[in-house]
Design a protein around this motif. Structure first.
Motif, PDB file in Angstrom:
ATOM      1  N   LEU A   1       0.965   6.343  -7.102  1.00  0.00           N
ATOM      2  CA  LEU A   1      -0.135   7.224  -7.469  1.00  0.00           C
ATOM      3  C   LEU A   1       0.276   8.696  -7.381  1.00  0.00           C
ATOM      4  O   LEU A   1      -0.143   9.517  -8.198  1.00  0.00           O
ATOM      5  N   LYS A   2       1.100   9.022  -6.391  1.00  0.00           N
ATOM      6  CA  LYS A   2       1.591  10.398  -6.276  1.00  0.00           C
ATOM      7  C   LYS A   2       2.431  10.784  -7.490  1.00  0.00           C
ATOM      8  O   LYS A   2       2.478  11.943  -7.888  1.00  0.00           O
ATOM      9  N   LEU A   3       3.106   9.786  -8.065  1.00  0.00           N
ATOM     10  CA  LEU A   3       3.928  10.021  -9.249  1.00  0.00           C
ATOM     11  C   LEU A   3       3.106   9.933 -10.537  1.00  0.00           C
ATOM     12  O   LEU A   3       3.658   9.940 -11.632  1.00  0.00           O
ATOM     13  N   LYS A   4       1.773   9.833 -10.384  1.00  0.00           N
ATOM     14  CA  LYS A   4       0.847   9.807 -11.519  1.00  0.00           C
ATOM     15  C   LYS A   4       1.059   8.581 -12.408  1.00  0.00           C
ATOM     16  O   LYS A   4       0.877   8.641 -13.623  1.00  0.00           O
ATOM     17  N   LYS A   5       1.430   7.472 -11.794  1.00  0.00           N
ATOM     18  CA  LYS A   5       1.616   6.242 -12.551  1.00  0.00           C
ATOM     19  C   LYS A   5       0.302   5.468 -12.639  1.00  0.00           C
ATOM     20  O   LYS A   5      -0.575   5.593 -11.799  1.00  0.00           O
ATOM     21  N   GLU A   6       0.194   4.668 -13.678  1.00  0.00           N
ATOM     22  CA  GLU A   6      -0.931   3.732 -13.788  1.00  0.00           C
ATOM     23  C   GLU A   6      -0.530   2.466 -13.056  1.00  0.00           C
ATOM     24  O   GLU A   6       0.505   1.861 -13.366  1.00  0.00           O
TER      25      GLU A   6
ATOM     26  N   GLN B   1       0.827  -1.215   0.000  1.00  0.00           N
ATOM     27  CA  GLN B   1       0.000   0.000   0.000  1.00  0.00           C
ATOM     28  C   GLN B   1       0.859   1.263   0.000  1.00  0.00           C
ATOM     29  O   GLN B   1       0.494   2.274  -0.608  1.00  0.00           O
ATOM     30  N   LYS B   2       2.020   1.213   0.656  1.00  0.00           N
ATOM     31  CA  LYS B   2       2.937   2.349   0.603  1.00  0.00           C
ATOM     32  C   LYS B   2       3.489   2.518  -0.812  1.00  0.00           C
ATOM     33  O   LYS B   2       3.625   3.651  -1.317  1.00  0.00           O
ATOM     34  N   ALA B   3       3.793   1.396  -1.455  1.00  0.00           N
ATOM     35  CA  ALA B   3       4.266   1.453  -2.837  1.00  0.00           C
ATOM     36  C   ALA B   3       3.171   1.994  -3.754  1.00  0.00           C
ATOM     37  O   ALA B   3       3.441   2.765  -4.688  1.00  0.00           O
ATOM     38  N   LEU B   4       1.934   1.608  -3.471  1.00  0.00           N
ATOM     39  CA  LEU B   4       0.789   2.097  -4.236  1.00  0.00           C
ATOM     40  C   LEU B   4       0.639   3.605  -4.072  1.00  0.00           C
ATOM     41  O   LEU B   4       0.474   4.338  -5.059  1.00  0.00           O
ATOM     42  N   ASP B   5       0.709   4.075  -2.829  1.00  0.00           N
ATOM     43  CA  ASP B   5       0.571   5.513  -2.570  1.00  0.00           C
ATOM     44  C   ASP B   5       1.646   6.309  -3.304  1.00  0.00           C
ATOM     45  O   ASP B   5       1.366   7.350  -3.916  1.00  0.00           O
TER      46      ASP B   5
END
Length: 208
Positions: free
Chosen positions: A37-42, A30-34
């Motif tokens: 997403l902050k880096l605007k990745k899909e 979930q930290k990797a996900l956050d």
């Protein structure tokens, strides 16, 4: 479950080839996900636990079980992040060497192996150091495999850990029985009690 054999099509499961594929939807995942997403990745998350998978889907991202993971998704990915934790045992390999080789033909990957502390989630995993943190595998993919990642910010990581664990430390001063009455979840953290190893996988690994 490692990927092997035949691969399902992307059609019918609503998957979009993503730039980042995260294996494991626990705390590290979930930290990797956050961060992604902050880096605007899909982002796509692969998670075997049904309740956790449903909770992640509520965040409006692509989430699949290991059996649903398709080779085309891996081919399109730029970054693979291994966060699949195995309690008290070696980390599971989330992708076979054959699948990684096939996925790397058209596009080389960056593999960030968070689970390297437990042996790693990806083929050819080997622990490195911050002085020499990366290497290329047999198929030209770049691996980052530094154990104990928080050591990069050791002082801050220690402060956060101390703050979060203080409540448990204080209750343990009352003795284990009282501590378990107040915080039942501590039972899962007991490795040895009265000379007996409490975690079967550790007992098996050491042939006790």
């Amino acid at each position: 479950e490692a990927i092997a054999g035949e691969y399902p099509s992307l059609e019918g499961i609503g998957a979009k080839p993503g730039q980042v594929v995260i294996f494991g939807g626990g705390s590290a995942g979930q930290k990797a996900l956050d961060a992604s997403l902050k880096l605007k990745k899909e982002v796509c998350v692969i998670e075997k636990n049904d309740p956790r998978r449903k909770a992640l889907q509520a965040r409006q991202i692509s989430v699949f079980s290991p059996k649903e993971l398709a080779l085309p998704l891996l081919k399109e990915a730029d970054i693979l992040i291994g966060c699949a934790h195995s309690k008290a045992s070696r980390a599971v390999q989330v992708i076979t060497p054959e699948a990684l080789k096939a996925a790397s033909v058209s596009k080389k990957k960056i593999l960030i192996d968070i689970s390297i502390d437990q042996g790693g989630n990806f083929p050819e995993a080997k622990a490195k150091t911050y002085e020499d943190p990366v290497y290329l595998d047999s198929w030209g993919n770049l691996h980052f495999t530094v154990p104990n990642i928080p050591s990069l910010a050791g002082k801050k990581a220690s402060e956060i850990l101390s703050k979060e664990s203080l409540q448990y430390t204080l209750v343990l001063t009352k003795g284990l029985p009282e501590a378990l009455r107040e915080w039942p979840e501590l039972e899962q953290a007991v490795n040895v009690q009265n000379g007996k190893v409490m975690i079967p996988s550790i007992e098996k690994a050491h042939q006790l």
